[in-house]
Design a protein around this motif. Structure first.
Motif, mmCIF file in Angstrom:
data_model
loop_
_atom_site.group_PDB
_atom_site.id
_atom_site.type_symbol
_atom_site.label_atom_id
_atom_site.label_comp_id
_atom_site.label_asym_id
_atom_site.label_seq_id
_atom_site.Cartn_x
_atom_site.Cartn_y
_atom_site.Cartn_z
ATOM 1 N N ALA A 1 0.831 -1.214 0.000
ATOM 2 C CA ALA A 1 0.000 0.000 0.000
ATOM 3 C C ALA A 1 0.863 1.261 0.000
ATOM 4 O O ALA A 1 0.549 2.231 -0.692
ATOM 5 C CB ALA A 1 -0.927 -0.001 1.211
ATOM 6 N N GLN A 2 1.948 1.245 0.753
ATOM 7 C CA GLN A 2 2.832 2.410 0.784
ATOM 8 C C GLN A 2 3.524 2.608 -0.564
ATOM 9 O O GLN A 2 3.661 3.743 -1.030
ATOM 10 C CB GLN A 2 3.881 2.243 1.896
ATOM 11 N N ALA B 1 0.951 4.036 -2.917
ATOM 12 C CA ALA B 1 0.724 5.444 -2.584
ATOM 13 C C ALA B 1 1.867 6.311 -3.104
ATOM 14 O O ALA B 1 1.640 7.420 -3.611
ATOM 15 C CB ALA B 1 0.572 5.617 -1.076
ATOM 16 N N ASP B 2 3.102 5.828 -3.018
ATOM 17 C CA ASP B 2 4.248 6.568 -3.551
ATOM 18 C C ASP B 2 4.161 6.733 -5.061
ATOM 19 O O ASP B 2 4.459 7.802 -5.601
ATOM 20 C CB ASP B 2 5.566 5.859 -3.201
ATOM 21 N N ALA C 1 1.404 9.267 -5.903
ATOM 22 C CA ALA C 1 1.786 10.630 -5.536
ATOM 23 C C ALA C 1 2.910 11.186 -6.404
ATOM 24 O O ALA C 1 3.174 12.383 -6.369
ATOM 25 C CB ALA C 1 2.200 10.667 -4.067
#
Length: 75
Positions: free
Chosen positions: A4-5, A8-9, A12
């Motif tokens: 998930a991280q 998200a990176d 973004a």
């Protein structure tokens, strides 16, 4: 990092967002102005122009002033 991280990176990331936004912009012009699916060569040409110049107005003008559009919607 978790999956998930990492996702998200990616989301973004400005370069990734711009790449997808440019592809969507060109695709919407095909559907909106020409009312058809994009052909591979034409799509790549418009996408390359947009990525090289960042000139959204030039792309829009190209679609509106195309022979295909003018034949479909005569004034």
């Amino acid at each position: 990092k978790t999956r998930a991280q990492i996702l998200a990176d990616i989301v973004a990331n400005a370069d990734v967002s711009r790449a997808f936004a440019n592809r969507a912009f060109v695709t919407l012009h095909y559907f909106g102005y020409l009312r058809r699916d994009p052909d591979r060569a034409g799509f790549q040409g418009w996408l390359q122009l947009l990525e090289r110049t960042g000139d959204f107005e030039r792309v829009t003008s190209g679609f509106v002033n195309s022979i295909e559009y003018r034949q479909r919607f005569p004034s």
